[in-house]
Design a protein around this motif. Structure first.
Motif, PDB file in Angstrom:
ATOM      1  N   GLU A 182      64.506  70.000 -14.782  1.00 53.75           N
ATOM      2  CA  GLU A 182      65.806  70.667 -14.947  1.00 53.75           C
ATOM      3  C   GLU A 182      66.180  71.437 -13.679  1.00 53.75           C
ATOM      4  N   PHE A 183      65.192  72.108 -13.113  1.00 54.45           N
ATOM      5  CA  PHE A 183      65.444  72.875 -11.891  1.00 54.45           C
ATOM      6  C   PHE A 183      65.869  71.965 -10.744  1.00 54.45           C
ATOM      7  N   MET A 184      65.190  70.818 -10.599  1.00 53.80           N
ATOM      8  CA  MET A 184      65.519  69.892  -9.515  1.00 53.80           C
ATOM      9  C   MET A 184      66.933  69.327  -9.698  1.00 53.80           C
ATOM     10  N   ILE A 185      67.286  68.984 -10.945  1.00 54.19           N
ATOM     11  CA  ILE A 185      68.632  68.484 -11.249  1.00 54.19           C
ATOM     12  C   ILE A 185      69.673  69.546 -10.921  1.00 54.19           C
ATOM     13  N   GLY A 186      69.368  70.803 -11.290  1.00 54.86           N
ATOM     14  CA  GLY A 186      70.292  71.901 -11.018  1.00 54.86           C
ATOM     15  C   GLY A 186      70.492  72.133  -9.529  1.00 54.86           C
ATOM     16  N   ILE A 187      69.421  72.051  -8.759  1.00 53.97           N
ATOM     17  CA  ILE A 187      69.523  72.233  -7.303  1.00 53.97           C
ATOM     18  C   ILE A 187      70.344  71.105  -6.683  1.00 53.97           C
ATOM     19  N   TYR A 213      71.599  75.389 -19.143  1.00 51.06           N
ATOM     20  CA  TYR A 213      72.876  75.955 -18.671  1.00 51.06           C
ATOM     21  C   TYR A 213      73.018  75.942 -17.145  1.00 51.06           C
ATOM     22  N   PRO A 214      72.122  76.587 -16.376  1.00 47.96           N
ATOM     23  CA  PRO A 214      72.343  76.587 -14.924  1.00 47.96           C
ATOM     24  C   PRO A 214      72.081  75.235 -14.274  1.00 47.96           C
ATOM     25  N   SER A 215      71.370  74.336 -14.983  1.00 43.84           N
ATOM     26  CA  SER A 215      71.005  73.045 -14.383  1.00 43.84           C
ATOM     27  C   SER A 215      72.062  71.968 -14.580  1.00 43.84           C
ATOM     28  N   SER A 216      72.667  71.929 -15.760  1.00 39.94           N
ATOM     29  CA  SER A 216      73.552  70.800 -16.082  1.00 39.94           C
ATOM     30  C   SER A 216      75.046  71.100 -15.942  1.00 39.94           C
ATOM     31  N   HIS A 217      75.430  72.371 -15.990  1.00 40.29           N
ATOM     32  CA  HIS A 217      76.859  72.694 -15.967  1.00 40.29           C
ATOM     33  C   HIS A 217      77.524  72.288 -14.658  1.00 40.29           C
ATOM     34  N   SER A 218      76.748  72.231 -13.574  1.00 43.80           N
ATOM     35  CA  SER A 218      77.307  71.843 -12.272  1.00 43.80           C
ATOM     36  C   SER A 218      77.893  70.433 -12.321  1.00 43.80           C
ATOM     37  N   PHE A 219      77.249  69.527 -13.069  1.00 41.41           N
ATOM     38  CA  PHE A 219      77.738  68.146 -13.149  1.00 41.41           C
ATOM     39  C   PHE A 219      79.037  68.055 -13.958  1.00 41.41           C
ATOM     40  N   ILE A 278      86.103  71.900 -19.509  1.00 40.58           N
ATOM     41  CA  ILE A 278      85.170  72.641 -18.649  1.00 40.58           C
ATOM     42  C   ILE A 278      84.773  73.957 -19.305  1.00 40.58           C
ATOM     43  N   MET A 279      85.750  74.639 -19.910  1.00 38.98           N
ATOM     44  CA  MET A 279      85.463  75.927 -20.534  1.00 38.98           C
ATOM     45  C   MET A 279      84.648  75.773 -21.812  1.00 38.98           C
ATOM     46  N   ILE A 280      84.901  74.686 -22.574  1.00 38.52           N
ATOM     47  CA  ILE A 280      84.095  74.426 -23.774  1.00 38.52           C
ATOM     48  C   ILE A 280      82.638  74.205 -23.378  1.00 38.52           C
ATOM     49  N   SER A 281      82.429  73.386 -22.347  1.00 40.24           N
ATOM     50  CA  SER A 281      81.064  73.106 -21.894  1.00 40.24           C
ATOM     51  C   SER A 281      80.377  74.394 -21.426  1.00 40.24           C
ATOM     52  N   PHE A 282      81.129  75.228 -20.704  1.00 40.90           N
ATOM     53  CA  PHE A 282      80.555  76.488 -20.237  1.00 40.90           C
ATOM     54  C   PHE A 282      80.171  77.381 -21.405  1.00 40.90           C
TER      55      PHE A 282
END
Length: 308
Positions: A18-23, A270-276, A231-235
């Motif tokens: 998850e961390f690698m995906i987030g980075i 949350y911090p890993s996948s929301h960027s996508f 975007i806001m729903i996902s967040f």
């Protein structure tokens, strides 16, 4: 105990993935916006917010990664202080920049006739600046409270010489830090939720006006509303998972290490996948992202042909 060890390693590996995906996801946002800034020597406000959000999330991921492989109990006092303060900083700005992005979408897309909304809409930059200054006050209060917890924990370690006593003090300290982070996470979530509800109301009003004016279904303002809402729903959903994971960790009080790691697996989605999701909702980021995926797919196909 034998079955516990491999499961522990599996969950730790999932967190690392998850961390690698987030980075990678957040790094992609930073890279694209940096290249765009180099080309045109200008960076738009939304890109500034996205870049700041991506940087804060990478910092949060790196801090959390360091605690997974180097637990607090193995750290020196100065290391604990640096890690926790870094964690508070990164977590605070990660949540608030996402909330500021929600406010930005609301002010740019929603259409209300109230004078106060129009005043804020015309002064988006000032509104965002005031939000940043306001949440700095919240951050200072948070850091003061955390510093008190750290001082109490250090004093407890100096008084207690046995391992069990230190473990008990650390468990209490960890519970206080987790509870503190949970409570200070409520304000940005509340602000983002209000922005989300206002944007829904604005979309409903816009759709009502469309029915009277007989506009087509591909109205650009409707599309902008829907994209921002997605975007806001996902967040909000991912943030709710993150918030609940912190709350559950506080309730469990580190009674079971395996459950503790399992909850962390859910929390760091949350911090890993929301960027996508942000990449997919932004046309400037989506186009190069699709191009990169196509190039990777072609590279994998070429590699398979070479092996065959």
């Amino acid at each position: 105990e034998e079955s516990y060890v491999p499961i522990h390693y599996i969950f730790t590996s999932i967190i690392s993935t998850e961390f690698m995906i987030g980075i990678l996801g957040n790094g992609f946002i930073i890279l694209v916006n940096f290249i765009d800034w180099v080309k045109i020597r200008k960076i738009f406000l939304v890109d500034q917010i996205l870049t700041a959000l991506a940087i804060s999330r990478i910092c949060l991921i790196l801090v959390c990664l360091s605690t997974v492989y180097h637990p607090f109990l193995l750290m020196k006092e100065i290391e604990v202080r640096i890690i926790i303060f870094s964690w508070i900083f990164a977590n605070h700005f990660s949540l608030w920049f996402a909330t500021i992005l929600a406010i930005f979408y609301l002010l740019k897309i929603a259409s209300f006739s109230r004078s106060i909304f129009l005043y804020l809409k015309w002064r988006v930059k000032k509104v965002i600046l005031m939000l940043l200054l306001g949440n700095l006050i919240i951050l200072i209060l948070n850091l003061i409270q955390i510093n008190i917890y750290i001082e109490d924990w250090i004093c407890g370690n100096e008084r207690n010489t046995t391992w069990n006593s230190r473990m008990s003090d650390f468990a209490t300290f960890s519970d206080l830090v987790t509870f503190n982070m949970t409570m200070f996470s409520i304000p940005p979530f509340t602000v983002a939720l209000i922005a989300f509800l206002l944007l829904i109301f604005s979309l409903w009003q816009h759709l009502q006006n469309m029915q009277h004016n007989f506009k087509g279904p591909r109205d650009p303002r409707t599309s902008a509303h829907i994209t921002a809402l997605k975007i806001m729903i996902s967040f909000l959903l991912l943030y709710a998972i993150y918030f609940l994971s912190l709350f559950i960790l506080w309730l469990l009080k580190m009674q079971n290490k395996l459950v503790h790691i399992l909850i962390l697996n859910f929390g760091f989605i949350y911090p890993s996948s929301h960027s996508f999701i942000l990449i997919w909702g932004n046309s400037k980021l989506r186009k190069p992202f699709i191009l990169v995926l196509k190039q990777l797919r072609c590279g994998l196909k070429d590699e398979k042909l070479t092996i065959l």
